[in-house]
Design a protein around this motif. Sequence first.
Motif, PDB file in Angstrom:
ATOM      1  N   LEU A 173      35.396  26.568  -2.474  1.00 48.88           N
ATOM      2  CA  LEU A 173      36.146  27.353  -1.494  1.00 48.88           C
ATOM      3  C   LEU A 173      35.534  28.725  -1.250  1.00 48.88           C
ATOM      4  O   LEU A 173      34.879  29.301  -2.117  1.00 48.88           O
ATOM      5  N   CYS A 174      35.778  29.229  -0.048  1.00 52.47           N
ATOM      6  CA  CYS A 174      35.411  30.600   0.255  1.00 52.47           C
ATOM      7  C   CYS A 174      36.518  31.501  -0.279  1.00 52.47           C
ATOM      8  O   CYS A 174      37.575  31.034  -0.674  1.00 52.47           O
ATOM      9  N   LYS A 175      36.269  32.813  -0.259  1.00 55.35           N
ATOM     10  CA  LYS A 175      37.244  33.750  -0.817  1.00 55.35           C
ATOM     11  C   LYS A 175      38.615  33.612  -0.157  1.00 55.35           C
ATOM     12  O   LYS A 175      39.631  33.493  -0.833  1.00 55.35           O
ATOM     13  N   ASP A 176      38.626  33.615   1.157  1.00 59.10           N
ATOM     14  CA  ASP A 176      39.914  33.605   1.860  1.00 59.10           C
ATOM     15  C   ASP A 176      40.698  32.330   1.592  1.00 59.10           C
ATOM     16  O   ASP A 176      41.903  32.364   1.374  1.00 59.10           O
ATOM     17  N   CYS A 177      39.988  31.191   1.622  1.00 61.13           N
ATOM     18  CA  CYS A 177      40.684  29.931   1.360  1.00 61.13           C
ATOM     19  C   CYS A 177      41.146  29.875  -0.094  1.00 61.13           C
ATOM     20  O   CYS A 177      42.211  29.335  -0.386  1.00 61.13           O
ATOM     21  N   PHE A 178      40.349  30.432  -0.993  1.00 62.65           N
ATOM     22  CA  PHE A 178      40.755  30.466  -2.399  1.00 62.65           C
ATOM     23  C   PHE A 178      42.058  31.259  -2.563  1.00 62.65           C
ATOM     24  O   PHE A 178      43.004  30.796  -3.204  1.00 62.65           O
ATOM     25  N   LEU A 211      28.944  25.464   2.301  1.00 61.23           N
ATOM     26  CA  LEU A 211      30.122  25.956   3.022  1.00 61.23           C
ATOM     27  C   LEU A 211      31.422  25.582   2.307  1.00 61.23           C
ATOM     28  O   LEU A 211      31.481  24.639   1.529  1.00 61.23           O
ATOM     29  N   CYS A 212      32.449  26.361   2.617  1.00 60.67           N
ATOM     30  CA  CYS A 212      33.780  26.110   2.091  1.00 60.67           C
ATOM     31  C   CYS A 212      34.270  24.736   2.552  1.00 60.67           C
ATOM     32  O   CYS A 212      34.113  24.377   3.715  1.00 60.67           O
ATOM     33  N   GLU A 213      34.850  23.988   1.627  1.00 60.50           N
ATOM     34  CA  GLU A 213      35.276  22.625   1.964  1.00 60.50           C
ATOM     35  C   GLU A 213      36.612  22.587   2.698  1.00 60.50           C
ATOM     36  O   GLU A 213      37.079  21.528   3.079  1.00 60.50           O
TER      37      GLU A 213
HETATM   38 ZN   LIG Z   1      37.286  28.610   3.578  1.00 61.93          ZN
END
Ligand SMILES: [Zn+2]
Lengths: 101, 376
Positions: free
Chosen positions: B34-39, B14-16
């Motif tokens: 990171l996930c795409k959105d958080c990136f 999972l995204c941290e």
């Molecule tokens: Zn995320």
Amino acid sequence: MGFKVKVEFLGGLDVISNKVREHSLKVPLEEGEATVKDLIELITKSIIADPKDIPVFIEDDTVRPGILVLINDTDWELEGMEEYVLESGDVFTFTSTLHGG
Amino acid sequence: MTEISAKKVKVSALCELCHARKAVMKRPKNLQKLCKDCFYKVFETEIHNTIVDAKLFSPGDKVAIGASGGKDSTVLASVLKTLNERYDYGLILVLLSIDEGIKGYRDDSLATVKRNQVQYEMPLEIISYRDLYNWTMDEIVSCAGIRSSCTYCGVLRRQALDRGAAKLGINHVVTGHNADDMAETVLMNLLRGDTARLEKSCAIITQSAGSPIKRSKPFKYTYQKEIVLYAHYKKLDYFSTECTYAPEAFRGTARELLKSLESIRPSCIMDIIYSGEHLVLAPKKKKITTSYKTNKKKTHTENEVNADGSVSLGRKKQFEDGNRCEKCGYLSSNRICKACMLLAGLEMNRAKVSIDNNTAVDGAAVLTRTLEQLSF
Ligand SMILES: [Zn+2]
Ligand code: SF4
Ligand SMILES: [Zn+2]
């Protein structure tokens, strides 16, 4: 026996494959047996048009630094890199970050 | 996100940041997953912070984006548009492209910039070497050889960008130079012992003395890898063919070295920039190295072009403020600017081939002498 995966060369890396960006590649191994290591070898054997271009793609038996590898659109560093076990239908994207800014 | 339902996601995947979506990338800077959105969020916010910290812009500024159609400048245009809207910078953004006249390379990449113009709804100005200098890079290479192509190209580009900006009434050009480029330049200057240039190589804003045009690098702290990922995930339209006239060998080798180091220790890019910034603070010592350098410099003709297209033409005397080139009026520390000098050399070559009884003997003699002072 064997299964298929998709291989893409982006960011100018298609120079190693006669400017063809997308390739459907048949992996001549059982699913679950082949890793990215095997895939890299397979690419050098069956996709790279000119053996002289192999160093453009490979350095020290792995993908050359500066080439970004995505497995199903996820950074291969999160997927075990060379140890990742191939599944049928996987998409491997190799993008050069070294080409033209 | 649909990916989650398709496959069971392990907690470790999972995204941290949001702990909700699957991580898709690992940041080279701090190894965060990171996930795409958080990136996107982190990537854009860091650039915003860089812009704010360095006070790059003021409301109402008209800013030209040096656009090559390549990944860096394409992402720069996209991100600046996003940030300008999100944070109300109040900027007027314009795309400024240089057409060096390189067949099969620049003509194709300019097509990309023209699409960007539509995609980002920004005006586009193209300045061509042909219009400005009456030479294309293709002609220059056929006349002067491929080896010095980047030397010519760098000098001409610098001036072309300035002139393009001046034409648009703009005094600020932003370029897509990223952290990797900057580390590469630091490394190169270090390897050459070019301490004078080393000092400047980490500056986020540069401006030649007396020049009304400043340049800045909003991507100074942005990794190449993240720029490429951002372009990829956002499906930005960029062009990635290499210039027909390969970049100078020394830079290429420095780049490979850096990439190898980065693969072992990703933070080294930031660390080199950090080192470069702090080397600025070390005074003195310069004298010794300068005198040593002066002799050495002459033997190097190939490694003269900097990442930003500026060129080192040997040791410079004091720059006299406001001095202008006698031929073209461009700012210059000498009577004739670098571009005019290079072009005069080319014209002489062209003339030599065709006719010998040229009337411009005087001018040619002066130019020959001036050219000899340079370190090509
Ligand atoms: Zn995320
Ligand atoms: S690689 Fe050299 S010749 Fe080609 S565009 Fe860049 S500076 Fe000009
Ligand atoms: Zn001039």
